[in-house]
Design an enzyme around this catalytic site. Sequence first.
Site, PDB file in Angstrom:
ATOM      1  CD  GLU A  66      22.506  22.954  58.642  1.00  0.00           C
ATOM      2  OE1 GLU A  66      22.064  22.583  57.536  1.00  0.00           O
ATOM      3  OE2 GLU A  66      23.680  22.735  59.029  1.00  0.00           O
ATOM      4  CG  ASP A 115      27.144  18.331  49.800  1.00  0.00           C
ATOM      5  OD1 ASP A 115      27.905  17.677  49.057  1.00  0.00           O
ATOM      6  OD2 ASP A 115      25.906  18.243  49.751  1.00  0.00           O
ATOM      7  CG  ASP A 151      35.169  12.268  55.167  1.00  0.00           C
ATOM      8  OD1 ASP A 151      34.487  13.299  54.955  1.00  0.00           O
ATOM      9  OD2 ASP A 151      34.828  11.143  54.763  1.00  0.00           O
ATOM     10  CB  THR A 188      31.913  17.268  63.810  1.00  0.00           C
ATOM     11  OG1 THR A 188      32.265  16.404  62.723  1.00  0.00           O
ATOM     12  CG2 THR A 188      32.777  18.524  63.757  1.00  0.00           C
ATOM     13  CD  GLU A 189      27.308  16.282  65.630  1.00  0.00           C
ATOM     14  OE1 GLU A 189      26.684  16.939  66.449  1.00  0.00           O
ATOM     15  OE2 GLU A 189      27.934  16.798  64.679  1.00  0.00           O
TER      16      GLU A 189
END
Length: 208
Positions: A66, A115, A151, A188-189
């Site tokens: 990250e 992203d 998504d 995932t969140e």
Amino acid sequence: MRNKPWAIDYLESNNHIVDVNNTYSKRIKEFFSEDRPVHIEVGTGMGTFVTTLAQNNPDINYVGIEIDKNVMIRVTEKVVELGLTNVRLLLLDANKLMEYFNEGEIDKVYLNFSDPWPKTRHAKRRLTHKNFLTSYKQLLKEGSLVEFKTDNRGLFEFSLMSMNAFGMKFENLNLDVHDDEPKENIRTEYEEKFSQRGHKIYWIQASF
């Protein structure tokens, strides 16, 4: 996420979990207490995915990567809370993967809800651009998988074309993961959030 001026100090105080200063560059196996296969997640989000994987698969070592130090705090807290010894974290730009890892030492790459960088001029920043695929191919052992979820329809289509042009073999394609959700799927969140908004979740598993 709000900037935390103390973020680096906190992460460095947990240097048994987080590599902030490339201490384990080119020797990632030394960061773990036991020598096991190494899987990496490029872009950890809040850490639910990598920590759940680690709980479910104690025989695998996971590296969460990250670039955002504030996000990394949340991931570190989860690793500490769960007492996981098979998760290590890197505060690292994905463009520097080949500077950090050795060729052929990674067994799997996960890309979750990256992203999308929707503007054409930013295509090279997408984690499925051919430049990143080149890095993954060098890092991965022969026949190993890249697993990708999103998504974003545009990023999904771009990734399909990019992987295909790169000559990757599609082992699995799922155009609506939650319609008949595989038992091995870990939400995932971001996946939960986007799914609740009615977004379809796309999933690719591909090898070189």
